[in-house]
Design a protein around this motif. Structure first.
Motif, PDB file in Angstrom:
ATOM      1  N   ASN A  76       0.831  -1.196   0.000  1.00  0.00           N
ATOM      2  CA  ASN A  76       0.000   0.000   0.000  1.00  0.00           C
ATOM      3  C   ASN A  76       0.869   1.251   0.000  1.00  0.00           C
ATOM      4  N   GLU A  77       0.203   2.418   0.098  1.00  0.00           N
ATOM      5  CA  GLU A  77       0.930   3.687   0.032  1.00  0.00           C
ATOM      6  C   GLU A  77       1.908   3.849   1.189  1.00  0.00           C
ATOM      7  N   GLU A  78       1.518   3.397   2.370  1.00  0.00           N
ATOM      8  CA  GLU A  78       2.358   3.600   3.555  1.00  0.00           C
ATOM      9  C   GLU A  78       3.597   2.694   3.514  1.00  0.00           C
ATOM     10  N   GLU A  79       3.392   1.436   3.123  1.00  0.00           N
ATOM     11  CA  GLU A  79       4.508   0.500   3.002  1.00  0.00           C
ATOM     12  C   GLU A  79       4.619   0.142   1.527  1.00  0.00           C
ATOM     13  N   LYS A  80       5.438   0.842   0.768  1.00  0.00           N
ATOM     14  CA  LYS A  80       5.434   0.750  -0.697  1.00  0.00           C
ATOM     15  C   LYS A  80       5.711  -0.659  -1.205  1.00  0.00           C
ATOM     16  N   TYR A  81       6.741  -1.300  -0.675  1.00  0.00           N
ATOM     17  CA  TYR A  81       7.045  -2.648  -1.134  1.00  0.00           C
ATOM     18  C   TYR A  81       8.007  -3.319  -0.169  1.00  0.00           C
ATOM     19  N   THR A  82       8.038  -4.646  -0.268  1.00  0.00           N
ATOM     20  CA  THR A  82       9.044  -5.433   0.448  1.00  0.00           C
ATOM     21  C   THR A  82       9.728  -6.334  -0.575  1.00  0.00           C
ATOM     22  N   HIS A  83      10.969  -6.663  -0.338  1.00  0.00           N
ATOM     23  CA  HIS A  83      11.674  -7.528  -1.271  1.00  0.00           C
ATOM     24  C   HIS A  83      11.112  -8.941  -1.169  1.00  0.00           C
ATOM     25  N   LEU A  84      11.014  -9.615  -2.314  1.00  0.00           N
ATOM     26  CA  LEU A  84      10.472 -10.970  -2.354  1.00  0.00           C
ATOM     27  C   LEU A  84      11.232 -11.900  -1.416  1.00  0.00           C
ATOM     28  N   VAL A  85      12.546 -11.814  -1.423  1.00  0.00           N
ATOM     29  CA  VAL A  85      13.353 -12.681  -0.561  1.00  0.00           C
ATOM     30  C   VAL A  85      13.031 -12.429   0.900  1.00  0.00           C
ATOM     31  N   ASP A  86      12.926 -11.159   1.286  1.00  0.00           N
ATOM     32  CA  ASP A  86      12.605 -10.821   2.674  1.00  0.00           C
ATOM     33  C   ASP A  86      11.221 -11.333   3.061  1.00  0.00           C
ATOM     34  N   SER A  87      10.251 -11.189   2.150  1.00  0.00           N
ATOM     35  CA  SER A  87       8.875 -11.617   2.440  1.00  0.00           C
ATOM     36  C   SER A  87       8.789 -13.127   2.615  1.00  0.00           C
ATOM     37  N   LEU A  88       9.415 -13.864   1.705  1.00  0.00           N
ATOM     38  CA  LEU A  88       9.366 -15.322   1.804  1.00  0.00           C
ATOM     39  C   LEU A  88      10.153 -15.821   3.011  1.00  0.00           C
ATOM     40  N   PHE A  89      11.231 -15.142   3.332  1.00  0.00           N
ATOM     41  CA  PHE A  89      12.020 -15.485   4.519  1.00  0.00           C
ATOM     42  C   PHE A  89      11.158 -15.343   5.776  1.00  0.00           C
ATOM     43  N   GLN A  90      10.358 -14.273   5.842  1.00  0.00           N
ATOM     44  CA  GLN A  90       9.468 -14.051   6.990  1.00  0.00           C
ATOM     45  C   GLN A  90       8.355 -15.100   7.063  1.00  0.00           C
ATOM     46  N   LEU A  91       8.003 -15.671   5.910  1.00  0.00           N
ATOM     47  CA  LEU A  91       6.967 -16.705   5.866  1.00  0.00           C
ATOM     48  C   LEU A  91       7.544 -18.101   6.116  1.00  0.00           C
ATOM     49  N   ASN A  92       8.821 -18.137   6.485  1.00  0.00           N
ATOM     50  CA  ASN A  92       9.504 -19.401   6.801  1.00  0.00           C
ATOM     51  C   ASN A  92       9.637 -20.326   5.589  1.00  0.00           C
ATOM     52  N   ILE A  93       9.663 -19.730   4.392  1.00  0.00           N
ATOM     53  CA  ILE A  93       9.988 -20.507   3.206  1.00  0.00           C
ATOM     54  C   ILE A  93      11.497 -20.769   3.228  1.00  0.00           C
ATOM     55  N   THR A  94      11.899 -21.979   2.933  1.00  0.00           N
ATOM     56  CA  THR A  94      13.310 -22.357   3.024  1.00  0.00           C
ATOM     57  C   THR A  94      14.050 -21.917   1.765  1.00  0.00           C
ATOM     58  N   ILE A  95      14.748 -20.794   1.862  1.00  0.00           N
ATOM     59  CA  ILE A  95      15.525 -20.260   0.736  1.00  0.00           C
ATOM     60  C   ILE A  95      16.980 -20.646   0.960  1.00  0.00           C
ATOM     61  N   LYS A  96      17.475 -21.543   0.132  1.00  0.00           N
ATOM     62  CA  LYS A  96      18.829 -22.054   0.305  1.00  0.00           C
ATOM     63  C   LYS A  96      19.885 -21.118  -0.284  1.00  0.00           C
ATOM     64  N   LYS A  97      19.525 -20.419  -1.368  1.00  0.00           N
ATOM     65  CA  LYS A  97      20.483 -19.500  -1.994  1.00  0.00           C
ATOM     66  C   LYS A  97      19.758 -18.560  -2.929  1.00  0.00           C
ATOM     67  N   VAL A  98      20.420 -17.441  -3.205  1.00  0.00           N
ATOM     68  CA  VAL A  98      19.926 -16.458  -4.156  1.00  0.00           C
ATOM     69  C   VAL A  98      20.953 -16.305  -5.260  1.00  0.00           C
ATOM     70  N   PHE A  99      20.494 -16.419  -6.508  1.00  0.00           N
ATOM     71  CA  PHE A  99      21.337 -16.165  -7.671  1.00  0.00           C
ATOM     72  C   PHE A  99      21.081 -14.740  -8.145  1.00  0.00           C
ATOM     73  N   SER A 100      22.151 -13.981  -8.393  1.00  0.00           N
ATOM     74  CA  SER A 100      21.988 -12.589  -8.814  1.00  0.00           C
ATOM     75  C   SER A 100      22.557 -12.385 -10.214  1.00  0.00           C
ATOM     76  N   PRO A 101      21.888 -11.551 -11.054  1.00  0.00           N
ATOM     77  CA  PRO A 101      22.319 -11.329 -12.433  1.00  0.00           C
ATOM     78  C   PRO A 101      23.289 -10.157 -12.550  1.00  0.00           C
ATOM     79  N   GLU A 102      23.469  -9.652 -13.778  1.00  0.00           N
ATOM     80  CA  GLU A 102      24.271  -8.446 -13.990  1.00  0.00           C
ATOM     81  C   GLU A 102      23.767  -7.341 -13.071  1.00  0.00           C
ATOM     82  N   HIS A 103      24.678  -6.559 -12.514  1.00  0.00           N
ATOM     83  CA  HIS A 103      24.421  -5.453 -11.573  1.00  0.00           C
ATOM     84  C   HIS A 103      24.228  -5.938 -10.138  1.00  0.00           C
ATOM     85  N   GLY A 104      24.137  -7.252  -9.910  1.00  0.00           N
ATOM     86  CA  GLY A 104      24.113  -7.761  -8.547  1.00  0.00           C
ATOM     87  C   GLY A 104      22.738  -7.846  -7.917  1.00  0.00           C
ATOM     88  N   PHE A 105      22.703  -8.402  -6.699  1.00  0.00           N
ATOM     89  CA  PHE A 105      21.454  -8.632  -5.980  1.00  0.00           C
ATOM     90  C   PHE A 105      20.776  -7.318  -5.605  1.00  0.00           C
TER      91      PHE A 105
END
Length: 408
Positions: A76-105
């Motif tokens: 919403n307007e007050e909280e514009k966005y959250t990063h997908l990785v942060d959101s899924l991490f808070q939902l206890n989804i098991t993220i083993k690694k993040v792959f980053s493209p050109e320009h980095g994570f």
């Protein structure tokens, strides 16, 4: 004779008509700013926003995510966005690694700058770079992964390398038997198809597929095309699922709230990028080292003019072309929204460049996707003739493209 009520009704209608005309004129006047154009009253929802469609698919699985700074869930307007990785991490989804493209994570590296592996400070998740020598995840890097999620904002231009990263992710997943979820996002340049089509003998990381420069597809649609046209190595097939957009068509102008890379700071630069990106393979500066990247072009040896600028190292470019030199050139910050690849800018720059200077660089051919464009410029062909030469291949591509479209 008109009744009193009818008279007031006519006055009201006339007033409303004048207001509508004024608004129309204002829209036309401001049409240079893409973000001010509104076509649909419905809110476009990215795949990432539609958590009910994909969170159940991620539970009790070991996940790898391909992401950068654009991989966000808009709120919403007050909280514009959250990063997908942060959101899924808070939902206890098991993220083993993040792959980053050109320009980095976090999207802070220059174009063509090596991006190192590391650890995300916020979540402690290992980060693996897919730019530099390691463009494709290895079997070892994917060991123990049950599902890969790809969520990166594209801009719909062949030499923008995120679709090359997508290709290698699909290929690696296919070879390791791992399903891939692609989270779709709008393409701000989806409203047209244009430009020279790549010939496979000039295939590189800045162009891997036989498509026009501007292909008019979302990244989800493009993933389906990579799979369907057997473009992956040895014709392997990726177990692909695209989480779709909602309330989207290709003709809806879409303003990106987050710059997709350091040198595309706003809607104007993104719209001009297909036309000015050719300068990456030349001696001409296209605004790098300024705050108006891909909204102007120039060089120290251009004829003196009213418009000039001096490239300096900055957030988007540590070593811009013609650094610390006064460049004369052309200001495009206020040109109207483009609906085609405009070749007149590079023709103008070529004509202004003295013959003592080497205009074409080593990467011009891979940016163009063929040898013809350089020859056409050297031969002095008009913009119209060059543009016409692209059309047969574009029409053939449109037939292929049609098979994979998910939106109008």
């Amino acid at each position: 004779m008109l009744s009193k009520n009818t008279y007031f009704l006519l006055v009201f209608l006339l007033f409303f008509s004048l207001i509508s005309c004024a608004q129309t004129n204002t829209t036309n006047k401001n049409s240079t700013a893409i973000k001010n154009i509104t076509i649909s009253s419905k809110e476009v929802l990215t795949a990432a926003q539609q958590t009910k469609l994909y969170v159940p698919l991620l539970k009790q699985k070991n996940i790898a995510i391909v992401a950068n700074q654009t991989s966000v869930i808009f709120k919403n307007e007050e909280e514009k966005y959250t990063h997908l990785v942060d959101s899924l991490f808070q939902l206890n989804i098991t993220i083993k690694k993040v792959f980053s493209p050109e320009h980095g994570f976090r999207g802070k590296a220059d174009a063509a700058e090596a991006v190192a592996d590391g650890v995300d400070k916020k979540t402690g998740i290992p980060l693996i770079s897919l730019y530099g020598k390691n463009k494709k995840p290895t079997a070892e890097q994917l060991a123990g992964i049950d599902l890969v999620v790809f969520d990166i904002q594209d801009v719909g231009v062949r030499f923008y390398t995120y679709i090359s990263t997508l290709h290698y992710i699909m290929e690696a997943c296919a070879e390791s038997g791992i399903p891939l979820l692609v989270f779709d996002r709008p393409n701000p340049n989806a409203h047209y198809v244009d430009g020279p089509t790549l010939k496979l003998e000039h295939k590189s990381f800045v162009g891997m597929h036989p498509v026009p420069l501007v292909y008019g597809m979302t990244i989800g649609e493009y993933a389906k095309m990579i799979n369907g046209e057997n473009w992956l190595k040895d014709n392997v097939k990726c177990d692909l699922t695209v989480i779709p957009l909602k309330n989207y068509t290709h003709q809806i102008p879409y303003s990106l709230p987050i710059r997709p890379s350091p040198n595309l700071p706003n809607d104007q630069s993104i719209n001009l990028y297909p036309s000015l990106g050719f300068f990456e393979g030349t001696i001409i500066n296209a605004g790098r080292g300024t705050e108006n990247q891909f909204q102007q072009y120039g060089a120290p040896f251009f004829p003196k003019s009213d418009f000039s600028y001096t490239p300096q190292p900055n957030f988007g470019s540590k070593h811009p072309k013609h650094q610390d030199k006064l460049c004369y050139g052309v200001d495009l910050k206020n040109v109207e929204r483009l609906n085609s690849v405009t070749i007149k800018y590079i023709i103008d720059a070529y004509n202004k460049t003295p013959k003592t200077e080497k205009f074409f660089g080593a990467t011009f051919t891979v940016h163009a996707g063929n040898l013809e464009l350089e020859k056409q410029l050297k031969d002095g062909l008009s913009a119209q003739k060059i543009h016409n030469s692209w059309q047969p291949a574009i029409e053939e591509f449109k037939k292929v493209r049609l098979k994979y479209l998910m939106y109008e």
